[in-house]
Design a protein around this motif. Structure first.
Motif, PDB file in Angstrom:
ATOM      1  N   HIS A 160      75.943  46.688   1.885  1.00 52.33           N
ATOM      2  CA  HIS A 160      74.552  47.023   2.199  1.00 52.33           C
ATOM      3  C   HIS A 160      74.116  48.397   1.684  1.00 52.33           C
ATOM      4  N   ARG A 161      75.021  49.111   1.001  1.00 49.17           N
ATOM      5  CA  ARG A 161      74.657  50.424   0.466  1.00 49.17           C
ATOM      6  C   ARG A 161      74.833  50.484  -1.047  1.00 49.17           C
ATOM      7  N   GLY A 162      75.477  49.488  -1.600  1.00 46.23           N
ATOM      8  CA  GLY A 162      75.734  49.514  -3.028  1.00 46.23           C
ATOM      9  C   GLY A 162      76.830  50.509  -3.370  1.00 46.23           C
ATOM     10  N   ALA A 163      76.804  51.019  -4.587  1.00 47.35           N
ATOM     11  CA  ALA A 163      77.827  51.965  -5.044  1.00 47.35           C
ATOM     12  C   ALA A 163      77.438  53.390  -4.674  1.00 47.35           C
ATOM     13  N   VAL A 164      78.429  54.137  -4.183  1.00 43.64           N
ATOM     14  CA  VAL A 164      78.215  55.553  -3.870  1.00 43.64           C
ATOM     15  C   VAL A 164      79.376  56.359  -4.440  1.00 43.64           C
ATOM     16  N   VAL A 165      79.098  57.616  -4.714  1.00 45.84           N
ATOM     17  CA  VAL A 165      80.128  58.492  -5.270  1.00 45.84           C
ATOM     18  C   VAL A 165      81.184  58.788  -4.212  1.00 45.84           C
ATOM     19  N   ALA A 166      82.424  58.608  -4.588  1.00 42.56           N
ATOM     20  CA  ALA A 166      83.550  58.969  -3.721  1.00 42.56           C
ATOM     21  C   ALA A 166      84.241  60.179  -4.332  1.00 42.56           C
ATOM     22  N   GLN A 167      85.163  60.739  -3.630  1.00 46.70           N
ATOM     23  CA  GLN A 167      85.981  61.818  -4.180  1.00 46.70           C
ATOM     24  C   GLN A 167      87.358  61.714  -3.536  1.00 46.70           C
ATOM     25  N   LEU A 223      77.071  64.827  -9.655  1.00 44.61           N
ATOM     26  CA  LEU A 223      76.832  63.736  -8.705  1.00 44.61           C
ATOM     27  C   LEU A 223      77.739  63.996  -7.498  1.00 44.61           C
ATOM     28  N   ALA A 224      77.133  64.379  -6.405  1.00 47.98           N
ATOM     29  CA  ALA A 224      77.906  64.790  -5.234  1.00 47.98           C
ATOM     30  C   ALA A 224      78.484  63.587  -4.490  1.00 47.98           C
ATOM     31  N   PRO A 225      79.593  63.788  -3.753  1.00 50.86           N
ATOM     32  CA  PRO A 225      80.150  62.706  -2.940  1.00 50.86           C
ATOM     33  C   PRO A 225      79.095  62.149  -1.997  1.00 50.86           C
ATOM     34  N   LEU A 248      79.325  59.138 -16.509  1.00 49.39           N
ATOM     35  CA  LEU A 248      79.194  59.212 -15.053  1.00 49.39           C
ATOM     36  C   LEU A 248      80.420  59.862 -14.426  1.00 49.39           C
ATOM     37  N   ALA A 249      81.604  59.543 -14.952  1.00 48.30           N
ATOM     38  CA  ALA A 249      82.833  60.152 -14.421  1.00 48.30           C
ATOM     39  C   ALA A 249      82.805  61.658 -14.605  1.00 48.30           C
ATOM     40  N   ASP A 250      82.344  62.119 -15.768  1.00 54.62           N
ATOM     41  CA  ASP A 250      82.242  63.559 -15.999  1.00 54.62           C
ATOM     42  C   ASP A 250      81.307  64.212 -14.986  1.00 54.62           C
ATOM     43  N   GLU A 251      80.178  63.576 -14.730  1.00 52.88           N
ATOM     44  CA  GLU A 251      79.218  64.141 -13.784  1.00 52.88           C
ATOM     45  C   GLU A 251      79.784  64.176 -12.367  1.00 52.88           C
ATOM     46  N   ILE A 252      80.584  63.172 -12.024  1.00 52.42           N
ATOM     47  CA  ILE A 252      81.203  63.143 -10.691  1.00 52.42           C
ATOM     48  C   ILE A 252      82.243  64.248 -10.569  1.00 52.42           C
TER      49      ILE A 252
END
Length: 245
Positions: free
Chosen positions: A94-101, A54-56, A45-49
């Motif tokens: 209320h949104r769970g986990a989301v990709v950060a950058q 996986l976009a921010p 997952l880290a590689d994809e981010i």
């Protein structure tokens, strides 16, 4: 015992209390060549981010990820927890986990801290490493030389972690080693990504060579300077990688 089993310590004089072992925070398993499913998921997952697959802002649903990789939600939950700790993922109410950058400023600060902590470890290792620890460091360095010619960035990354762990252990300061490991967890995906750059493995080995030579000579200032320069080059290589994806 391998170099990956932090910390490696010289025998303690009789009647003295040994320092507490450094808790491994960058891997769930103490075995250097075996990682848990959660760790494997974290790396994928880290590689994809980092690559932008996986976009921010993208939602990271536990059920969807578990279905995609054919695993239960337990390793997914642990992988996401580790990604939150690294700063690549945010846990939002209320949104769970989301990709950060991390912002450029944040990433720069992380690499600056990493460079200073690794330089400190290398300098102390030059002063304090035992003969056995030096021999083990040289053995890992030679293993990386072979891997640099093989052109396998994934395997190189794994052994590269052992190389740096050996230096943290050789610093003979469990508190500094623990801080350095914790910082590396946050920077690790970016350090790992730069190994995909053309010719990077050979360059990394050459940078390591300057560190090893200084440590073997007992040159504290030289080892610190060589390690600091190495991490600064890692940062530059990541920036080159980031604009290419």
């Amino acid at each position: 015992m391998s170099l990956d089993d932090l910390p490696t310590r010289a025998p303690q004089p009789a009647g003295t209390e040994p320092e507490p072992a450094v808790r491994r925070v960058d891997r769930a398993s103490p075995q250097p060549d075996k990682i848990t499913r959660a760790e494997e998921l974290r790396l994928q997952l880290a590689d994809e981010i980092v690559r932008g697959v996986l976009a921010p802002g993208s939602a990271l649903d536990e059920t969807d990820i578990a279905r995609r990789f054919g695993v239960s939600r337990t390793p997914v939950r642990e992988a996401l927890r580790q990604l939150v700790a690294s700063g690549l993922v945010e846990a939002r109410a209320h949104r769970g986990a989301v990709v950060a950058q991390p912002s450029l400023e944040r990433l720069t600060g992380m690499f600056e801290a990493m460079a200073e902590l690794e330089a400190l470890c290398a300098g102390l290792a030059a002063e304090r490493m035992t003969a056995a620890e030096r021999q083990k460091l040289e053995a890992i360095h030679d293993e990386l030389r072979v891997l640099s010619h093989a052109g396998n960035p994934e395997r190189f990354h794994e052994v590269n972690e052992r190389f740096h762990n050996a230096i943290y252990a050789g610093a003979q300061n469990s508190y500094i080693a623990e801080m350095t490991l914790a910082t590396r967890v946050r920077v690790q995906p970016f350090r790992r990504a730069q190994f995909r750059n053309l010719g990077r493995l050979a360059k990394s080995h050459a940078e390591h060579d300057r560190v090893v030579v200084a440590i073997m000579r007992g040159d504290k200032a030289g080892a610190a300077a060589a390690m600091r320069a190495h991490i600064e080059l890692v940062r530059g290589e990541y920036e080159l990688y980031a604009v290419s994806v």
